[in-house]
Design an enzyme around this catalytic site. Structure first.
Site, mmCIF file in Angstrom:
data_model
loop_
_atom_site.group_PDB
_atom_site.id
_atom_site.type_symbol
_atom_site.label_atom_id
_atom_site.label_comp_id
_atom_site.label_asym_id
_atom_site.label_seq_id
_atom_site.Cartn_x
_atom_site.Cartn_y
_atom_site.Cartn_z
ATOM 1 N N ASP A 21 32.115 43.981 44.260
ATOM 2 C CA ASP A 21 31.705 43.040 43.208
ATOM 3 C C ASP A 21 32.339 43.395 41.854
ATOM 4 O O ASP A 21 32.611 44.561 41.572
ATOM 5 C CB ASP A 21 30.181 43.059 43.088
ATOM 6 C CG ASP A 21 29.665 41.878 42.289
ATOM 7 O OD1 ASP A 21 30.304 40.806 42.308
ATOM 8 O OD2 ASP A 21 28.625 42.022 41.622
ATOM 9 N N ASN A 34 28.555 32.099 48.328
ATOM 10 C CA ASN A 34 29.709 31.960 47.418
ATOM 11 C C ASN A 34 30.310 30.544 47.427
ATOM 12 O O ASN A 34 31.124 30.213 46.565
ATOM 13 C CB ASN A 34 30.796 32.996 47.719
ATOM 14 C CG ASN A 34 30.425 34.406 47.302
ATOM 15 O OD1 ASN A 34 30.792 35.376 47.946
ATOM 16 N ND2 ASN A 34 29.698 34.537 46.204
HETATM 17 C C1 IPE Z 1 28.316 39.553 46.569
HETATM 18 O O1 IPE Z 1 28.709 39.329 45.262
HETATM 19 C C2 IPE Z 1 29.291 38.928 47.518
HETATM 20 C C3 IPE Z 1 30.598 39.576 47.618
HETATM 21 C C4 IPE Z 1 30.950 40.686 47.050
HETATM 22 C C5 IPE Z 1 31.523 38.895 48.483
HETATM 23 P P1 IPE Z 1 28.175 38.087 44.424
HETATM 24 O O2 IPE Z 1 28.818 38.165 43.109
HETATM 25 O O3 IPE Z 1 28.322 36.852 45.208
HETATM 26 O O4 IPE Z 1 26.607 38.431 44.309
HETATM 27 P P2 IPE Z 1 25.544 37.879 43.287
HETATM 28 O O5 IPE Z 1 25.631 36.383 43.304
HETATM 29 O O6 IPE Z 1 25.883 38.432 41.957
HETATM 30 O O7 IPE Z 1 24.235 38.399 43.789
HETATM 31 C C1 IPE Z 2 34.129 39.547 43.833
HETATM 32 O O1 IPE Z 2 33.442 39.672 42.658
HETATM 33 C C2 IPE Z 2 33.262 39.144 44.970
HETATM 34 C C3 IPE Z 2 33.527 37.794 45.502
HETATM 35 C C4 IPE Z 2 32.538 36.959 45.685
HETATM 36 C C5 IPE Z 2 34.877 37.410 45.889
HETATM 37 P P1 IPE Z 2 32.892 38.435 41.838
HETATM 38 O O2 IPE Z 2 33.796 37.281 41.957
HETATM 39 O O3 IPE Z 2 31.473 38.200 42.208
HETATM 40 O O4 IPE Z 2 32.968 39.032 40.363
HETATM 41 P P2 IPE Z 2 31.867 38.964 39.240
HETATM 42 O O5 IPE Z 2 30.638 39.605 39.829
HETATM 43 O O6 IPE Z 2 31.652 37.525 38.914
HETATM 44 O O7 IPE Z 2 32.433 39.755 38.129
HETATM 45 MG MG MG Z 3 29.704 38.977 41.537
#
Ligand code: IPE
Ligand code: IPE
Ligand code: MG
Length: 224
Positions: free
Chosen positions: A12, A60
């Site tokens: 993340d 997502n």
């Molecule tokens: C979790 O991250 C999913 C992945 C890393 C693929 P998110 O960014 O989607 O999680 P939330 O929405 O902050 O909980």
């Molecule tokens: C990557 O991080 C995880 C995916 C869902 C691809 P994020 O895209 O959630 O990044 P942040 O949390 O918004 O910074």
């Molecule tokens: Mg995220």
């Protein structure tokens, strides 16, 4: 010292990294791929047998289409350009999650799995369109359909991870302390590490530090 077979990672923080450094969330996703490659290499060095990476959750899909399309383009390019390296370096690729994709993506995933299916150095599970609640519901539905008993063994038999040991370590980068619907069943006794750094900034030293911390933990599994 605790044995270490399986590391799972919630990668993340790409979006925030991209905004901060390149004024674009997608640039953060692109940079995140470099960390994926680094951590696969490091996992091999540390003799880890299974690495599970959360790449895209069932939730997502709530993101803007532009970002979703970019993520799947990145995945496509990653697979097309790296598959030979995985093949040659004895790395097995496996995808977990709902395969409700376009024919093109479906075939790409199938072919990457097939071409690396005999590889034994490490198994890299990529969680794509993955949601743990959905996974557990699907398993119970299958048990029901087959008129089998609802118990732990049967539930595990129908999870995506039926042939993978439970993670010993879960790492979540990006300074958020939550599981976001990742491996809810499999993480029951996993040691969890929350890392402040954003995924593109996570490096070999950070990874090694976590592995060393893990080794010293007294794991009880409910005992004493
Ligand atoms: C979790 O991250 C999913 C992945 C890393 C693929 P998110 O960014 O989607 O999680 P939330 O929405 O902050 O909980
Ligand atoms: C990557 O991080 C995880 C995916 C869902 C691809 P994020 O895209 O959630 O990044 P942040 O949390 O918004 O910074
Ligand atoms: Mg995220």
């Amino acid at each position: 010292m605790n044995p270490l077979n399986h590391v799972a990672i919630i990668m993340d923080g790409n979006g925030r990294w991209g905004i901060k450094n390149r004024k674009s969330r997608n640039e953060g996703h692109k940079e995140g791929i470099k960390t994926v490659e680094l951590i696969i290499k490091d996992s091999i060095k540390h003799k880890i047998k299974y690495l599970t990476l959360f790449a895209f959750s069932t939730e997502n899909w709530k993101r803007p289409t532009k970002e979703i399309n970019y993520l799947y383009k990145l995945l496509e390019r990653f697979l097309v350009t790296k598959i030979k390296i995985f093949e040659k370096n004895n790395i097995r690729l496996n995808f977990i999650g709902d395969r409700n994709f376009s024919i093109k993506i479906k075939n790409l995933l199938k072919s990457a799995e097939k071409r690396t299916s005999k590889n034994t150095l490490i198994q890299v599970n990529i969680a794509l369109n993955y949601g743990a609640k959905q996974e557990i519901i699907n398993s119970i539905k299958k048990i029901f359909k087959m008129k089998k008993r609802i118990n732990e063994k049967n539930i595990e038999k129908f999870l995506y991870t039926f042939d993978v040991p439970n993670p010993d370590i879960l790492i979540r980068t990006g300074n958020k302390k939550r599981l976001s619907n990742f491996l809810l069943w499999q993480l029951a006794y996993t040691e969890i590490f929350f890392e402040k750094k954003l995924w593109p900034d996570f490096n070999s030293k950070d990874f090694k530090k976590i592995l060393n911390m893990y080794k010293k933990i007294k794991r009880n599994f409910g005992g004493i």
